[in-house]
Design an enzyme around this catalytic site. Structure first.
Site, PDB file in Angstrom:
ATOM      1  N   ASP A 135      92.605 -69.624 102.918  1.00 61.61           N
ATOM      2  CA  ASP A 135      93.872 -69.606 103.651  1.00 61.61           C
ATOM      3  C   ASP A 135      94.455 -71.014 103.666  1.00 61.61           C
ATOM      4  OD1 ASP A 135      96.027 -69.189 105.260  1.00 61.61           O
ATOM      5  OD2 ASP A 135      94.903 -68.385 106.965  1.00 61.61           O
TER       6      ASP A 135
ATOM      7  N   ASP B 142     101.807 -69.065 100.538  1.00 64.74           N
ATOM      8  CA  ASP B 142     100.721 -68.575 101.376  1.00 64.74           C
ATOM      9  C   ASP B 142      99.670 -67.835 100.544  1.00 64.74           C
ATOM     10  OD1 ASP B 142      99.078 -67.528 103.326  1.00 64.74           O
ATOM     11  OD2 ASP B 142     100.709 -67.030 104.684  1.00 64.74           O
TER      12      ASP B 142
END
Length: 352
Positions: A49, A226
């Protein structure tokens, strides 16, 4: 779990060090992603992440302390779009490929959202502010690799290739530098956007245009890259504009847009710092060979563009997720607050 919360599923197979650059290959399992990371005496499957900063374990597999494990006495709590995590904060040895980082701060879960062992947080360090009770900012894996002299530059890069089946070894994360064999042309860098809240993350300013006519989908606005999101998400009004331009309809079973005649689909372009990148029509299609993984039918064409769920003008109008990222080389430079993008040999693949 929805597609919007899916991450890159990554399985580390090997690690190498070359001239202060650490390269770790990974295997994609569809568009759900996990990196195998050694923490203490165990190995854990962690979501990569790049827009959160805390690394933590124990959601699925219990934490196994190593000989150098230390309980910091602090508690940790982090909120994510699809759930929350809380637990205790430790320091322990963390291993990426063949490289071990001593004294890395890690959370150990007592409550969590299900589905993974935890998260490898590669976001800006400031995102960790206030998450641990007895600390300010918590140094990330990249911070410690750099401060301990393991890598020469505080940056990381992600490269991959379009995934058309479960379990493909076709990607690599590089810490400390870039791999010239992984991209074509130049890496074009842009500063992290000044627009809030996108500037808290790996955020950038971009314009999106569709088709040969270059119809504007999004005027210059801020959003993020992302790695823990599968789709290209657009603000609701801009998503509806894209839907109208393509003639796609929302499929109630998968939650994705579908299109009857894929031959009518055209490229989507995004412009960053004066450089235009083409997301080909093929890249806008969910891999047909993986339709069953999302509950779709084998003969249907689903799209990789989704609804962000908020109107434009909120300071975060798009999220470029992994289905698009895998066709580009992306660099995240912590020291200089820069994001780099380059084309690769897979940018124009027609595998979907």
């Amino acid at each position: 779990m929805t597609l919007q919360s899916l991450a890159i599923l990554i399985l580390v197979t090997l690690g190498t060090i070359q001239a202060e650059v650490v390269s770790v290959p990974f295997t994609n399992f569809g568009y759900v992603g996990v990196v195998n990371v050694g923490v203490g005496a165990g190995t854990y499957s962690l979501i990569i992440d790049n827009n959160s900063a805390n690394t933590w374990v124990g959601a699925g597999k219990p934490y196994q302390p190593g000989p150098n494990s230390q309980d910091t006495g602090g508690t940790v709590q982090v909120s994510y779009e699809n759930g929350d995590f809380s637990g205790e904060e430790f320091t322990d040895d963390v291993t990426l490929g063949s490289v071990t980082i001593p004294g890395q701060s890690i959370g150990v879960a007592s409550t969590w959202f299900n589905g993974f062992d935890g998260i490898l947080g590669l976001g800006p360090t400031a995102l960790s502010e206030g998450t641990v009770s007895n600390e300010g900012e918590v140094p990330t894996v990249v911070d410690n690799l750099y401060s301990q002299g393991i890598i020469d530059s505080a940056l990381f890069a992600i490269s991959a290739a379009p995934t058309i089946s479960i379990n493909e070894t076709n990607g690599e994360i590089t810490f400390g530098g870039v791999e010239s064999s992984k991209f074509t042309g130049d890496i074009n860098f842009t500063p992290i956007t000044s627009t809030s809240p996108a500037n808290q993350f790996w955020g950038l300013d971009a314009t999106f245009q569709y088709g040969d006519s270059r119809s504007t989908v999004l005027s210059t606005t801020a959003g993020t890259i992302d790695s823990a999101t599968s789709l290209l998400l657009l603000a609701t009004d801009e998503f509806e504009e894209f839907q109208q331009l393509t003639g796609a309809v929302l499929d109630q079973t998968t939650g994705l847009l579908s299109i009857e005649d894929a031959s009518t689909l055209q490229s989507l372009y995004f412009i960053v710092n004066g450089v235009t990148y083409e997301i080909t029509a093929n890249a806008l299609i969910w891999p047909r060979s993986m339709n069953s993984a999302i509950g779709g039918t084998s003969g249907s064409t689903y799209l990789t563009v989704g609804d962000l769920g908020t109107p434009s003008g909120q300071g975060l109008d798009f999220m470029i997720g992994y289905t698009i990222l895998q066709r580009f080389y992306t660099v995240f430079d912590t020291t200089n607050a820069l994001i780099g993008i380059a084309t690769t040999s897979h940018t124009y693949d027609t595998s979907n």
